[in-house]
Design an enzyme around this catalytic site. Structure first.
Site, PDB file in Angstrom:
ATOM      1  N   ASP A   1       0.837  -1.203   0.000  1.00 54.02           N
ATOM      2  CA  ASP A   1       0.000   0.000   0.000  1.00 54.02           C
ATOM      3  C   ASP A   1       0.869   1.249   0.000  1.00 54.02           C
ATOM      4  O   ASP A   1       1.958   1.255   0.584  1.00 54.02           O
ATOM      5  CB  ASP A   1      -0.896  -0.025   1.259  1.00 54.02           C
ATOM      6  CG  ASP A   1      -2.041   0.968   1.159  1.00 54.02           C
ATOM      7  OD1 ASP A   1      -2.281   1.517   0.060  1.00 54.02           O
ATOM      8  OD2 ASP A   1      -2.697   1.201   2.194  1.00 54.02           O
TER       9      ASP A   1
ATOM     10  N   HIS B   1       3.079   3.175  -9.036  1.00 54.76           N
ATOM     11  CA  HIS B   1       2.874   1.745  -9.319  1.00 54.76           C
ATOM     12  C   HIS B   1       4.128   1.142  -9.982  1.00 54.76           C
ATOM     13  O   HIS B   1       4.510   0.013  -9.705  1.00 54.76           O
ATOM     14  CB  HIS B   1       1.646   1.553 -10.208  1.00 54.76           C
ATOM     15  CG  HIS B   1       0.360   1.982  -9.557  1.00 54.76           C
ATOM     16  ND1 HIS B   1       0.064   1.694  -8.247  1.00 54.76           N
ATOM     17  CD2 HIS B   1      -0.709   2.682 -10.032  1.00 54.76           C
ATOM     18  CE1 HIS B   1      -1.126   2.199  -7.937  1.00 54.76           C
ATOM     19  NE2 HIS B   1      -1.616   2.803  -8.999  1.00 54.76           N
TER      20      HIS B   1
ATOM     21  N   LEU C   1      10.719 -20.891  -4.046  1.00 55.14           N
ATOM     22  CA  LEU C   1       9.769 -19.942  -3.456  1.00 55.14           C
ATOM     23  C   LEU C   1       8.454 -20.051  -4.213  1.00 55.14           C
ATOM     24  O   LEU C   1       8.438 -20.047  -5.443  1.00 55.14           O
ATOM     25  CB  LEU C   1      10.300 -18.505  -3.571  1.00 55.14           C
ATOM     26  CG  LEU C   1       9.309 -17.425  -3.103  1.00 55.14           C
ATOM     27  CD1 LEU C   1       9.191 -17.420  -1.571  1.00 55.14           C
ATOM     28  CD2 LEU C   1       9.732 -16.030  -3.578  1.00 55.14           C
TER      29      LEU C   1
HETATM   30  C1  FPP Z   1      -1.655   0.256  -3.405  1.00 59.33           C
HETATM   31  O1  FPP Z   1      -1.278   1.574  -3.589  1.00 59.33           O
HETATM   32  C2  FPP Z   1      -1.153  -0.610  -4.447  1.00 59.33           C
HETATM   33  C3  FPP Z   1      -1.920  -1.140  -5.451  1.00 59.33           C
HETATM   34  C4  FPP Z   1      -3.354  -0.883  -5.581  1.00 59.33           C
HETATM   35  C5  FPP Z   1      -1.380  -2.002  -6.491  1.00 59.33           C
HETATM   36  C6  FPP Z   1      -0.105  -2.737  -6.221  1.00 59.33           C
HETATM   37  C7  FPP Z   1       0.595  -2.845  -7.524  1.00 59.33           C
HETATM   38  C8  FPP Z   1       1.921  -2.871  -7.706  1.00 59.33           C
HETATM   39  C9  FPP Z   1       2.876  -2.931  -6.606  1.00 59.33           C
HETATM   40  C10 FPP Z   1       2.535  -2.808  -9.072  1.00 59.33           C
HETATM   41  C11 FPP Z   1       2.284  -3.924 -10.011  1.00 59.33           C
HETATM   42  C12 FPP Z   1       2.295  -5.292  -9.421  1.00 59.33           C
HETATM   43  C13 FPP Z   1       3.030  -6.320  -9.868  1.00 59.33           C
HETATM   44  C14 FPP Z   1       2.841  -7.681  -9.283  1.00 59.33           C
HETATM   45  C15 FPP Z   1       4.049  -6.160 -10.899  1.00 59.33           C
HETATM   46  P1  FPP Z   1      -2.391   2.691  -3.710  1.00 59.33           P
HETATM   47  O2  FPP Z   1      -2.496   3.056  -5.152  1.00 59.33           O
HETATM   48  O3  FPP Z   1      -3.665   2.256  -3.083  1.00 59.33           O
HETATM   49  O4  FPP Z   1      -1.713   3.833  -2.874  1.00 59.33           O
HETATM   50  P2  FPP Z   1      -2.404   4.992  -2.032  1.00 59.33           P
HETATM   51  O5  FPP Z   1      -3.198   4.316  -0.932  1.00 59.33           O
HETATM   52  O6  FPP Z   1      -1.246   5.755  -1.522  1.00 59.33           O
HETATM   53  O7  FPP Z   1      -3.253   5.778  -2.981  1.00 59.33           O
END
Ligand code: FPP
Length: 250
Positions: free
Chosen positions: A28, A45, A139
């Site tokens: 997050d 991201h 893993l």
């Molecule tokens: C939360 O941050 C994260 C996500 C919704 C997506 C997680 C995705 C990745 C780490 C990248 C792609 C994944 C892979 C497996 C390559 P948020 O956008 O909710 O952050 P915020 O709460 O600060 O707005």
């Protein structure tokens, strides 16, 4: 040795650290990371995908056997179409560029969640990644995509009910273990440790059944900044917890 000293617990250094077998992570804070740098959310991201790579390496180094990451929740479909496209695009890019390296590092990849909501191209990529790594054992990386725990539990309850209706399962056999066999995580041990970054302290519909006895560690780091030191800190925190599974201390 004085009496006071004799009732102290053994120093941690004397106890061989038992790493958690299964670590699950709620990644997050990508959006906040980008906003704090006046960058578009996609930049967060993208950096988050790099943190995934670091985390897979860290898990291998720490002898963790199962790693599950929450990459896209069923609620994330409600984000603006552009952001959904950015996230699915990054996922495809990750699969295409990283799969060979994951495979050569002995990583087996699986996906849980409602993959039917993705288009055929992505579904093919997911199936291909699973096939390419099926023989690996170093893993086990599980990526939760379009995943929601309540939907998973409901689907399992329906499937179990159907098995009873068809006479394939006796009501006497409706045990917790039998139910777990209908979940998308069938065959995957429950997580021992769940980490959430960004300072939020919620499970957000992630592995609700499986998390029953997990230790929870909430870290004040935004996911794109997550690195070896944060993984190590969570592992150290885990090693200090006394896991009793509801029993009294011995
Ligand atoms: C939360 O941050 C994260 C996500 C919704 C997506 C997680 C995705 C990745 C780490 C990248 C792609 C994944 C892979 C497996 C390559 P948020 O956008 O909710 O952050 P915020 O709460 O600060 O707005």
């Amino acid at each position: 040795m004085s009496q006071a000293a004799s009732i102290l617990p053994e120093p941690a250094a004397d106890v061989p650290a038992q790493p958690p077998r299964h670590v699950a992570i709620i990644m997050d804070g990508n959006g906040r990371w980008a906003a704090s740098r006046h960058l578009p959310r996609v930049a967060g991201h993208r950096e988050g995908a790099r943190a995934v790579k670091r985390t897979v390496s860290a898990a291998i180094r720490h002898d963790v056997q199962w790693l599950t990451i929450y990459a896209f929740s069923s609620e994330n479909w409600r984000r603006p179409a552009g952001e959904v496209m950015d996230l699915t695009g990054l996922l495809r890019q990750y699969l295409r560029t990283e799969i060979a390296e994951l495979a050569s590092n002995g990583v087996r990849i699986r996906f849980i969640g409602d993959r039917d909501r993705f288009d055929a191209g992505i579904r093919d990529d997911l199936a291909q990644a699973e096939r390419a790594t099926v023989g690996n054992t170093k893993l086990n990386l599980t990526v939760a995509l379009s995943y929601g725990a309540r939907a998973e539990i409901l689907a399992a309850a329906r499937a179990m009910g159907e098995a009873v209706r068809q006479g394939r399962l006796d009501t006497d056999a409706l045990t917790e273990d039998a139910f777990a066999g209908f979940l998308s995580t069938d065959g995957i041990p429950d997580p021992d440790l769940i980490i959430r970054t960004s300072g939020e302290q919620r499970l957000s519909n992630f592995l609700l059944w499986q998390a029953a006895y997990a230790e929870l560690v909430f870290l004040d780091v935004l996911w794109p900044d997550f690195g070896d030191e944060h993984f190590a800190a969570a592992m150290a925190d885990f090693s200090r917890r006394e896991r009793r599974f509801g029993a009294r201390p011995g």
